[in-house]
Design a protein around this motif. Structure first.
Motif, mmCIF file in Angstrom:
data_model
loop_
_atom_site.group_PDB
_atom_site.id
_atom_site.type_symbol
_atom_site.label_atom_id
_atom_site.label_comp_id
_atom_site.label_asym_id
_atom_site.label_seq_id
_atom_site.Cartn_x
_atom_site.Cartn_y
_atom_site.Cartn_z
ATOM 1 N N ASN A 230 -8.951 11.790 -14.386
ATOM 2 C CA ASN A 230 -8.566 12.497 -13.164
ATOM 3 C C ASN A 230 -8.071 11.524 -12.103
ATOM 4 O OD1 ASN A 230 -9.299 14.988 -14.264
ATOM 5 N ND2 ASN A 230 -11.407 14.813 -13.540
ATOM 6 N N ASP A 231 -8.619 10.318 -12.097
ATOM 7 C CA ASP A 231 -8.160 9.303 -11.143
ATOM 8 C C ASP A 231 -6.697 8.942 -11.379
ATOM 9 O OD1 ASP A 231 -10.554 9.170 -9.831
ATOM 10 O OD2 ASP A 231 -11.295 7.410 -10.921
ATOM 11 N N LEU A 232 -6.303 8.908 -12.665
ATOM 12 C CA LEU A 232 -4.916 8.589 -12.984
ATOM 13 C C LEU A 232 -3.983 9.708 -12.515
ATOM 14 C CD1 LEU A 232 -2.904 6.692 -14.323
ATOM 15 C CD2 LEU A 232 -3.315 7.879 -16.478
ATOM 16 N N LEU A 233 -4.416 10.973 -12.669
ATOM 17 C CA LEU A 233 -3.617 12.104 -12.197
ATOM 18 C C LEU A 233 -3.419 12.005 -10.680
ATOM 19 C CD1 LEU A 233 -5.378 14.929 -14.244
ATOM 20 C CD2 LEU A 233 -3.098 14.031 -14.662
ATOM 21 N N LYS A 234 -4.506 11.709 -9.987
ATOM 22 C CA LYS A 234 -4.439 11.599 -8.528
ATOM 23 C C LYS A 234 -3.529 10.441 -8.121
ATOM 24 C CE LYS A 234 -7.457 10.771 -4.529
ATOM 25 N NZ LYS A 234 -8.858 10.549 -4.097
ATOM 26 N N LYS A 235 -3.681 9.316 -8.826
ATOM 27 C CA LYS A 235 -2.900 8.124 -8.491
ATOM 28 C C LYS A 235 -1.399 8.371 -8.674
ATOM 29 C CE LYS A 235 -2.854 4.693 -11.354
ATOM 30 N NZ LYS A 235 -3.283 3.525 -12.161
ATOM 31 N N ARG A 236 -1.045 9.129 -9.719
ATOM 32 C CA ARG A 236 0.374 9.387 -9.964
ATOM 33 C C ARG A 236 0.997 10.175 -8.819
ATOM 34 N NH1 ARG A 236 3.123 6.444 -11.820
ATOM 35 N NH2 ARG A 236 2.332 6.378 -13.955
ATOM 36 N N VAL A 237 0.263 11.160 -8.295
ATOM 37 C CA VAL A 237 0.785 11.962 -7.179
ATOM 38 C C VAL A 237 0.884 11.109 -5.919
ATOM 39 C CG1 VAL A 237 0.337 13.949 -5.686
ATOM 40 C CG2 VAL A 237 -0.079 14.123 -8.147
ATOM 41 N N ILE A 238 -0.140 10.313 -5.649
ATOM 42 C CA ILE A 238 -0.123 9.436 -4.469
ATOM 43 C C ILE A 238 1.077 8.497 -4.520
ATOM 44 C CG2 ILE A 238 -1.323 7.549 -3.303
ATOM 45 C CD1 ILE A 238 -2.680 10.173 -2.782
ATOM 46 N N ASN A 239 1.316 7.909 -5.692
ATOM 47 C CA ASN A 239 2.438 6.964 -5.828
ATOM 48 C C ASN A 239 3.782 7.662 -5.698
ATOM 49 O OD1 ASN A 239 0.756 4.802 -6.136
ATOM 50 N ND2 ASN A 239 0.828 4.773 -8.351
ATOM 51 N N PHE A 240 3.842 8.923 -6.164
ATOM 52 C CA PHE A 240 5.075 9.700 -6.011
ATOM 53 C C PHE A 240 5.396 9.885 -4.535
ATOM 54 C CE2 PHE A 240 6.396 14.103 -4.983
ATOM 55 C CZ PHE A 240 7.740 14.006 -5.323
ATOM 56 N N VAL A 241 4.385 10.238 -3.749
ATOM 57 C CA VAL A 241 4.605 10.447 -2.318
ATOM 58 C C VAL A 241 4.960 9.133 -1.631
ATOM 59 C CG1 VAL A 241 3.547 11.231 -0.157
ATOM 60 C CG2 VAL A 241 3.066 12.449 -2.301
ATOM 61 N N LYS A 242 4.297 8.051 -2.026
ATOM 62 C CA LYS A 242 4.593 6.742 -1.423
ATOM 63 C C LYS A 242 6.024 6.308 -1.709
ATOM 64 C CE LYS A 242 -0.028 4.683 -1.201
ATOM 65 N NZ LYS A 242 -0.902 3.598 -1.704
ATOM 66 N N ALA A 243 6.524 6.685 -2.877
ATOM 67 C CA ALA A 243 7.874 6.259 -3.266
ATOM 68 C C ALA A 243 8.962 7.073 -2.592
ATOM 69 C CB ALA A 243 8.021 6.349 -4.783
ATOM 70 N N ASP A 244 8.585 8.196 -1.959
ATOM 71 C CA ASP A 244 9.569 9.078 -1.317
ATOM 72 C C ASP A 244 9.875 8.555 0.083
ATOM 73 O OD1 ASP A 244 11.105 11.111 -0.259
ATOM 74 O OD2 ASP A 244 9.963 12.702 -1.238
ATOM 75 N N THR A 245 10.990 7.873 0.203
ATOM 76 C CA THR A 245 11.354 7.251 1.487
ATOM 77 C C THR A 245 11.933 8.257 2.483
ATOM 78 O OG1 THR A 245 13.536 6.697 0.579
ATOM 79 C CG2 THR A 245 11.801 5.019 0.405
#
Length: 662
Positions: free
Chosen positions: A408-423
């Motif tokens: 579940n941590d990996l699922l959460k991390k993927r979403v967080i990184n997606f948002v961080k990558a959205d400039t």
């Protein structure tokens, strides 16, 4: 000496220093010599010579000079041999002792006594007449052989033995032309005759990588992120012989490439890599609980299935396993499959382990429940048998455990990184209920400027799972807004999504309205978002993004598995059936395309099937976990995969973050 030979010798001198200092020597080829005879003379393998003299593979010219690496074979043993030639007479003088006589005549005290047996019973006296043995002493050098024999251990494959003795898999095969494709326990092989202290052991703290054709230090740097100096430190043999195709390198366990969503270049289709057609023995353990089934009639059986969720899930998963077995047989893969009913009981699992021989099993899929799974994995550690968990998370990762379900941590991390990558995102809002306030706080720590909105409560402070339009509208900004929604309540999802969909605004120059774009995301996709109460139209309008362990296949697509499943069972496969198919295909294809399933982790960093993909990564002290998930979104009432490319810099930061948490 002709000029060309003199120049070559000078080049050798300046390139390598002295032969002794750099562990090399130079050999001038004589008439009639072959690479094999030269290799035998210096106690090295032909591949060792070819590695430093690639042109010698094309032609071996008389008078050409070869660079010969230092042999790893043990130095020859020297044995002193004494041959009796005669005797010298001696009369003992005053104060002479056996020791002084042994020193004078260079013989041992025991040798004097042996040829003067009265000295065993009596002390040496003045006037004793002795015969001192005279020996002819020679030293015999026992030339060591290039190879010695080695007995294959349980679950030991070619790459492990090649690594242990510092050679490539190809060189091991050259030494054992009749060894076969798959090694058997107890099989006797020829290996380099090196000392025990030079044999290398497999260290579970590291990963191992087999060098591919045309891979040099530069390509390995790009692929593994390791400089030549780091590789040479971990693998000192590189300093002597350089890189060789098929060489097995020790690398840090975290150096293997992560799976990067959307980068098809790192995906491996194992169907194209099948190399082992020997029968593989796999075991499947599921909680059918057949002892609870009423077999009196078809309707009674149906009722039993409907009442027992474990039986229902097991039958679905097993149907996918059967489909995979059929597909693998069509590919020419030979399988022996044992299926056991664990009855959802730890005692039954122990009985299964006690009553059956698992020593020669290649892989075990299941059991489903954590306690039962741990019992099997712990018991099979002694055989190094891989045990693969279909659904478990946060398992105890023994060295032989493969956790196929992403955390579940990996699922959460993927979403967080997606948002961080959205400039383009100009505003981030986190909406949650009281229960998920800690999750909201975690997201706030990731995005310091994010605004938090909590669901409303009644006068007693009880959460009512709703917000008003004004609560959200006041926090929106013109441009792109990303909204996190963290809840497990379907009513709250319906409330928030309907408000958000109504607040989307297109640009209107005449009315001086700026565009307001809203993208909805969650770090925890759950049944609340799939409830009938939630309008999928709103989710599509909000481009709802989430991370998932499996993507939904397109029922209208031309998927061979789905079509075949429909023909056999007259129903479309659910996600449990698809997981059974995908996981079985992956496990078996890894077994038949690599030395073993452990080596496949390096050789096949990412595999993908109908709904699931697998990119296993090894823990520093422990087993393997699936380190890849899908990022998907609602698009025109369909769920589609988001093809997000992660830069190498972002990937490195993500890896460092993951390692720091461990």
């Amino acid at each position: 000496m002709n000029k060309s030979l003199f120049v070559l010798c000078l080049l050798l001198l300046f390139s390598f220093g002295t032969a002794q200092a750099q562990n090399y020597s130079a050999h001038k080829v004589k008439q009639g010599e072959t690479i094999e005879s030269i290799a035998k003379k210096y106690l090295v393998t032909p591949s060792d010579i070819y590695g430093l003299n690639p042109d010698a593979q094309k032609e071996l010219r008389v008078n050409s000079v070869l660079i010969i690496p230092k042999s790893k074979v043990l130095p020859p043993k020297v044995t002193t041999v004494k041959e009796l030639e005669g005797y010298k007479k001696h009369r003992t003088k005053k104060r002479q002792t056996l020791y002084s006589l042994s020193q004078k005549y260079n013989v041992t005290i025991e040798e004097i006594k042996k040829h003067n047996t009265f000295l065993y019973a009596e002390p040496l006296r003045k006037g004793d007449k002795l015969q001192i043995p005279i020996f002819k002493v020679t030293e015999v050098e026992e030339a060591n052989k290039l190879t010695k024999t080695y007995t294959v251990l349980p679950k030991e494959g070619k790459w492990r033995i090649a690594y242990k003795f510092g050679i490539t898999v190809k060189e091991l095969e050259e030494l054992n032309p009749e060894m076969g494709d798959v090694l058997q326990e107890g099989q006797v092989l020829n290996v380099p005759n090196i000392g025990d202290e030079e044999e290398k052991e497999i260290d579970e703290k590291y990963s191992y990588y087999k060098v591919l054709p045309k891979e040099g230090f530069y390509r390995l740097k790009l692929k593994l992120g390791l400089e030549q100096e780091a590789l040479e430190t971990l693998n000192p043999v590189l300093k002597d012989g350089g890189l060789k195709v098929g060489m097995v390198l020790k690398i840090p366990y975290s150096s293997l490439p992560e799976s990067i969503i959307g980068q098809d270049a790192i995906k491996v289709n194992l169907v194209d890599s099948i190399a082992d057609f020997n029968t593989k023995h796999i075991v499947v353990m599921l909680p059918f609980r057949l002892n609870h089934v009423d077999f009196d009639s078809a309707s009674d059986i149906k009722k039993s299935i409907e009442k027992d969720p474990y039986l229902d899930a097991s039958l679905d998963f097993h149907s996918g396993v059967l489909m995979a077995i059929d597909s693998l047989k069509k590919l020419g893969v030979s399988l022996k499959v044992d299926v056991y009913d664990t009855k959802y009981e730890l005692g039954e699992v122990k009985h299964i382990m006690d009553r059956n021989n698992f020593e020669n099993v290649d892989a075990v899929i299941g059991p489903l429940t954590p306690d039962n799974f741990e019992e099997v994995a712990s018991e099979l550690k002694k055989y190094n048998t891989p045990v693969i968990s279909p659904i478990g998370t946060n398992l105890k990762l023994y060295n032989n455990v493969f956790q196929s379900r992403p955390s579940n941590d990996l699922l959460k991390k993927r979403v967080i990184n997606f948002v961080k990558a959205d400039t383009l995102a100009s505003n981030i809002i986190v909406i949650s209920d009281t229960k998920n306030k800690p999750v909201s706080d975690d997201i706030k720590r990731e995005f310091n400027f994010a605004k938090q909105i909590l669901s409303r409560k009644d006068k007693e402070g009880v959460d009512k799972y709703y917000v008003n339009k004004g609560d959200i509208q006041d926090e929106l900004k013109p441009g792109k807004n990303i909204v996190f929604l963290e809840t497990q309540d379907a009513g709250f999802v319906s409330n928030v999504t309907s408000i958000l969909a109504a607040l989307i605004q297109e640009e209107n120059i005449q009315e001086k309205k700026e565009a307001i774009e809203i993208v909805l995301v969650t770090t925890n996709i759950n049944s609340a978002f799939k409830d009938d109460e939630v309008d999928n139209t709103h989710l599509s309008e909000l481009q709802f993004h989430f991370a998932t362990m499996s993507r939904a296949y397109n029922e209208n697509g031309n998927n061979a598995f789905v079509k075949r499943y429909n023909q056999i069972y007259n129903i479309t496969p659910n996600n449990r059936a698809v997981k059974g198919f995908d996981l079985t295909m992956d496990v078996v294809l890894r077994l038949v395309s690599s030395e073993d399933i452990y080596m496949s982790v390096n050789e096949a960093p990412l595999t993908e099937y109908v709904e699931n993909k697998f990119a296993y990564k090894k823990k520093l002290f422990g087993g393997y976990y699936n380190n890849t998930v899908y990022l998907v979104k609602y698009d025109d009432l369909e769920i589609v995969e988001v093809k997000q490319i992660i830069s190498q810099e972002e990937l490195k930061k993500e890896q460092e973050l993951e390692e720091s948490k461990k």
